[in-house]
Design an enzyme around this catalytic site. Structure first.
Site, mmCIF file in Angstrom:
data_model
loop_
_atom_site.group_PDB
_atom_site.id
_atom_site.type_symbol
_atom_site.label_atom_id
_atom_site.label_comp_id
_atom_site.label_asym_id
_atom_site.label_seq_id
_atom_site.Cartn_x
_atom_site.Cartn_y
_atom_site.Cartn_z
ATOM 1 N N ILE A 164 55.473 67.035 -26.201
ATOM 2 C CA ILE A 164 55.272 65.965 -27.172
ATOM 3 C C ILE A 164 53.934 65.309 -26.871
ATOM 4 O O ILE A 164 53.381 65.469 -25.786
ATOM 5 C CB ILE A 164 56.423 64.924 -27.172
ATOM 6 C CG1 ILE A 164 56.605 64.308 -25.785
ATOM 7 C CG2 ILE A 164 57.716 65.549 -27.653
ATOM 8 C CD1 ILE A 164 57.691 63.223 -25.741
ATOM 9 N N ASP A 165 53.427 64.575 -27.850
ATOM 10 C CA ASP A 165 52.107 63.977 -27.720
ATOM 11 C C ASP A 165 52.043 62.978 -26.568
ATOM 12 O O ASP A 165 53.051 62.394 -26.168
ATOM 13 C CB ASP A 165 51.726 63.227 -29.006
ATOM 14 C CG ASP A 165 51.657 64.132 -30.216
ATOM 15 O OD1 ASP A 165 51.588 65.356 -30.037
ATOM 16 O OD2 ASP A 165 51.673 63.597 -31.339
ATOM 17 N N LYS A 166 50.848 62.768 -26.100
ATOM 18 C CA LYS A 166 50.607 61.786 -25.036
ATOM 19 C C LYS A 166 51.216 60.425 -25.395
ATOM 20 O O LYS A 166 51.916 59.814 -24.581
ATOM 21 C CB LYS A 166 49.101 61.635 -24.813
ATOM 22 C CG LYS A 166 48.708 60.467 -23.925
ATOM 23 C CD LYS A 166 47.210 60.230 -23.957
ATOM 24 C CE LYS A 166 46.843 58.968 -23.185
ATOM 25 N NZ LYS A 166 45.399 58.666 -23.294
#
Length: 354
Positions: A164-166
């Site tokens: 998942i994104d930062k």
């Protein structure tokens, strides 16, 4: 959603690969047609010749997990390949050359057994090392955790199955051995996992529920963004289902269910329908896109941005089948503090400004 490149300084950010999705770089899908002159040979030996950077154990566990198919059927490692066989393999990629340094970084582990663990990742933590972020990542923290519990892992790399994104918070499942890695990879590849995301989107969505469909690929105008192509001329097929949970007049809290896992899928899809995620700087959601043009309202939005200083996206739930026991596993992560405070701020604002 996949681990994005937001942690790079803007001037050094590479463009997003057009075929990048949540498993890209973690697994490769091989399709092999056996040569007509091939003599009968065990498939594990055949694949070791074909992929010399793999190990006998990796191939064995990949077969055991059902990730090696011949002519459409899963086979065991002792299957003997024949001329004309069509082989399909879902295989974990070998590690990159950079060394993973174990770092004692706190982790919110919500479940762990001998085969896997589930982590509730905080917003702001990069999932794995990359340009500009060689340490301080989830992978560095996992390496330290495995070291502390004396896990003599046979993994070529830390067992990331998805990303998942930062700046997206929420749940991730991590494999602790090669079989679990292969089994979970197949579930994500076959889209049999269950995942729900919570997001705050600018504006008041017209319908209480709906589906967004469109190919997602790199934007031709801004190579740091992903764009939606309805005619299918670029990118990969992507489908997002959503349901409204609460309306805040100028912002909507939605629950999203993904059929696919393209990079920035929820972010790109909601921008495409005119409802960019709240405070999503990459997609110009960090300004007041909806509402009144009044100083009081503008100040309110600024205050909420301070409370929620990242795009409003949270991996709320995760369901999958345990690779060893076969039991259904399901986990939920509560709304993180920054998103909860933003909700309370919006509720108070509307109660006092109706």
């Amino acid at each position: 959603m996949s681990e994005e490149l937001e942690h790079f300084p803007e001037e050094f950010q590479p463009e997003i690969p057009s075929n990048y999705d949540e498993n890209d770089g973690l697994f490769e899908h091989l399709n092999i047609v056996v040569d007509k002159n091939q003599e009968p040979l065990r498939i594990d030996k055949f694949l070791l010749i074909f992929r010399q950077n793999s190990s006998r154990n990796k191939i064995s566990q990949t077969c055991r997990a059902g990730n090696v198919k011949v002519n459409g059927k899963a086979v065991k490692q002792n299957y003997r390949v024949k001329p004309g066989d069509e082989i399909s393999v879902l295989l974990a990629r070998p590690p990159r050359e950079n060394v993973i340094i174990p770092q004692n970084i706190p982790l919110n582990i919500v479940y762990e057994d001998d085969d896997l663990l589930v982590v509730d990742k905080a917003a702001g933590m990069v999932v794995h090392p990359g340009f500009g972020n060689w340490d301080g990542t989830l992978v560095n923290a996992l390496a330290s955790h495995f070291e502390q519990i004396g896990l003599d892992t046979d993994l070529d790399r830390i067992g990331l199955v998805h990303r998942i994104d930062k700046d997206t918070s929420g749940l991730l499942v991590i494999a602790k051995n090669e079989f679990a890695l292969s089994h979970l990879a197949r579930q994500f590849f076959d889209r049999t996992t269950q995942r729900l995301y919570w997001a705050f989107a600018w504006g008041n969505l017209e319908n209480d529920e709906g589906t967004i469909t469109g190919h997602i690929g790199r934007s031709e105008k801004n190579r740091m963004q992903m764009a939606v192509y309805e005619d299918g001329s670029h990118g990969k097929h992507a489908v997002t289902h959503y349901r409204v949970l609460e309306r805040f007049r100028y912002m909507t809290w939605v629950e999203c269910k993904l059929e696919t896992g393209r990079t920035h899928q929820i972010r790109a899809h909601f921008r495409h329908i005119g409802h960019t995620l709240f405070n999503d700087e990459r997609y110009e959601g960090n300004v007041a896109l909806r509402g009144q043009n009044l100083p009081k309202y503008r100040q309110f939005i600024s205050n909420v941005f301070e409370i929620l200083p990242r795009h409003a996206l949270h991996a709320h739930s995760l369901g999958f089948t345990h690779p060893v026991t076969g039991r259904p596993m399901y986990f939920e992560s509560p709304m993180p503090v920054d998103m909860q405070r933003a909700v309370e701020k919006w509720r108070n604002y509307l109660a006092n400004n109706l």
